[in-house]
Enzyme design. Structure first.
Site, mmCIF file in Angstrom:
data_model
loop_
_atom_site.group_PDB
_atom_site.id
_atom_site.type_symbol
_atom_site.label_atom_id
_atom_site.label_comp_id
_atom_site.label_asym_id
_atom_site.label_seq_id
_atom_site.Cartn_x
_atom_site.Cartn_y
_atom_site.Cartn_z
ATOM 1 N N HIS A 231 48.066 48.923 37.396
ATOM 2 C CA HIS A 231 46.174 49.438 37.121
ATOM 3 C C HIS A 231 45.331 49.012 38.817
ATOM 4 C CE1 HIS A 231 42.377 49.396 35.433
ATOM 5 N NE2 HIS A 231 42.309 48.087 35.156
ATOM 6 N N HIS A 274 38.170 43.513 35.539
ATOM 7 C CA HIS A 274 38.296 41.918 36.775
ATOM 8 C C HIS A 274 37.126 41.977 37.535
ATOM 9 C CE1 HIS A 274 42.434 40.445 38.320
ATOM 10 N NE2 HIS A 274 41.766 40.526 39.434
ATOM 11 N N ASP A 278 38.821 35.891 42.210
ATOM 12 C CA ASP A 278 39.469 35.179 41.730
ATOM 13 C C ASP A 278 39.106 34.309 40.433
ATOM 14 O OD1 ASP A 278 41.614 33.814 41.486
ATOM 15 O OD2 ASP A 278 41.477 32.583 43.079
ATOM 16 N N GLY A 281 41.295 35.675 34.959
ATOM 17 C CA GLY A 281 42.530 35.692 34.111
ATOM 18 C C GLY A 281 42.055 34.137 33.009
ATOM 19 N N ARG A 285 39.971 34.704 29.431
ATOM 20 C CA ARG A 285 40.977 33.679 28.346
ATOM 21 C C ARG A 285 39.999 32.920 27.078
ATOM 22 N NH1 ARG A 285 45.255 34.015 31.601
ATOM 23 N NH2 ARG A 285 44.648 32.444 32.661
ATOM 24 N N TYR A 312 52.907 38.385 27.880
ATOM 25 C CA TYR A 312 51.604 38.275 28.099
ATOM 26 C C TYR A 312 50.942 39.692 29.413
ATOM 27 C CZ TYR A 312 46.680 36.574 29.511
ATOM 28 O OH TYR A 312 45.594 36.620 30.175
#
Length: 349
Positions: A231, A274, A278, A281, A285, A312
């Site tokens: 992706h 995204h 950084d 993720g 969550r 995941y």
């Protein structure tokens, strides 16, 4: 639309009287349609399109455009309203075609039974149990991203303020920062405010504070690639618009979808955009778990062991590249069910 109707009638060599007679519509109405002083009904549009051999879609779009402009005019909020309406129309078209699998439907029902059971035990909630589970969540969420600290070492850093020999400063900060970010989303949960851009950027700022301070709480300005994924996130100039759409989608759907589906969607959509250099993720969550906690559910703690991590990532990859979110939503739902079962077992003892 008026020009479209008149031109088509004249090309067919028909008079307004003849059109009125064929369609069973008053001649004065046909004239008003062509002058723009009256709008046809949807049924009349269909009849006119067939008789005058106008492409139905073209005529319907012209008709709807005029209806919209008539209603909103040049109101200062018109463009914003149209953007929100566009997202809701997209959602309604999607949801009308959405087929929740039997397995997901069954799983959500089981989760809701457990949630109802959990609610009867709320008076037995323990700060120490909650603290232990949040420590585990910090440990596992960081482990997914490659942090090598053990659960005990994470505890020593967060709760005892110790420095672990052989571990980098970044790993120490990741533990401390994530723990503080949990505290922040718990504060947001208590306020029960709708998730907004300011809160999201604050969560991300906490995650990267002291690690990459120049990028903490800021959208990326460069193109990125996701390691191990095919992706490709959107170009940096598209990120702000993508994030605007993200929050519009949330506002439309926050009270329509099952909380587990909503939380999983918000996680997947954010990590797919995204938007950060950084910390995508961990931030995704945390957003997912903020939504779950606001709805009375428990933190979904995705484990960092190899097997769970691969499941995941693979379910995310399927959602991102094949436009099929079933596996990812099932994955999140299964972990939420496990979290509920475990918590109930602990406090029911």
């Amino acid at each position: 639309m008026k020009t479209l109707l008149k031109n088509a009638r004249e090309q067919k060599g028909l008079k307004t009287r003849e059109v009125a007679q064929i369609l069973g519509i008053d001649q004065a109405l046909i004239s008003k349609f062509e002058s723009g002083t009256r709008k046809p009904t949807k049924e009349q549009i269909s009849k006119l399109a067939r008789l005058l051999e106008i492409d139905y879609e073209t005529l319907m779009i012209a008709w709807l455009k005029e209806k919209i402009l008539y209603e909103i005019g040049d109101d200062e909020f018109a463009l914003k309203a149209l953007m929100v309406a566009e997202e809701e129309i997209k959602y309604n078209r999607t949801i009308s075609n959405l087929k929740i699998s039997t397995s997901l439907e069954k799983l959500l029902q089981e989760i809701d039974v457990l949630k109802a059971k959990l609610d009867t035990y709320r008076q037995f909630d323990s700060y120490r149990i909650t603290q232990a589970l949040e420590l585990e969540y910090t440990f596992e969420s960081n482990r997914i991203e490659g942090n090598t600290m053990t659960l005990r070492e994470t505890d020593m850093v967060i709760n005892e303020g110790l420095t672990i020999s052989g571990k980098s400063m970044r790993e120490h900060l990741e533990a401390i920062n994530h723990h503080e970010a949990i505290g922040f989303i718990k504060d947001l949960m208590q306020k029960n405010n709708s998730l907004n851009e300011r809160d999201l950027l604050s969560i991300h700022n906490l995650i990267l504070r002291g690690i990459i301070p120049e990028d903490a709480g800021r959208y990326r300005k460069v193109q990125v690639m996701i390691k191990g994924s095919s992706h490709m996130p959107p170009q940096p100039f598209m990120v702000a618009k993508e994030m605007e759409d993200y929050f519009i989608w949330y506002e439309i759907n926050k009270n329509k979808l099952h909380p587990v589906i909503l939380a999983a969607e918000m996680h997947e959509r954010l990590v797919t955009i995204h938007p950060f250099i950084d910390g995508n993720g961990r931030t995704s969550r945390l957003v997912m778990n903020l939504i779950l906690m606001q709805k009375g559910y428990l933190i979904t703690n995705i484990k960092g062991d190899y097997e769970t991590r691969m499941q995941y990532y693979q379910s995310l990859e399927t959602a991102q590249t094949k436009n099929n979110k079933e596996d990812f939503i099932l994955f999140i739902a299964q972990i939420e069910k496990q979290s509920l079962e475990r918590y109930i077992d602990i406090i029911a003892q």
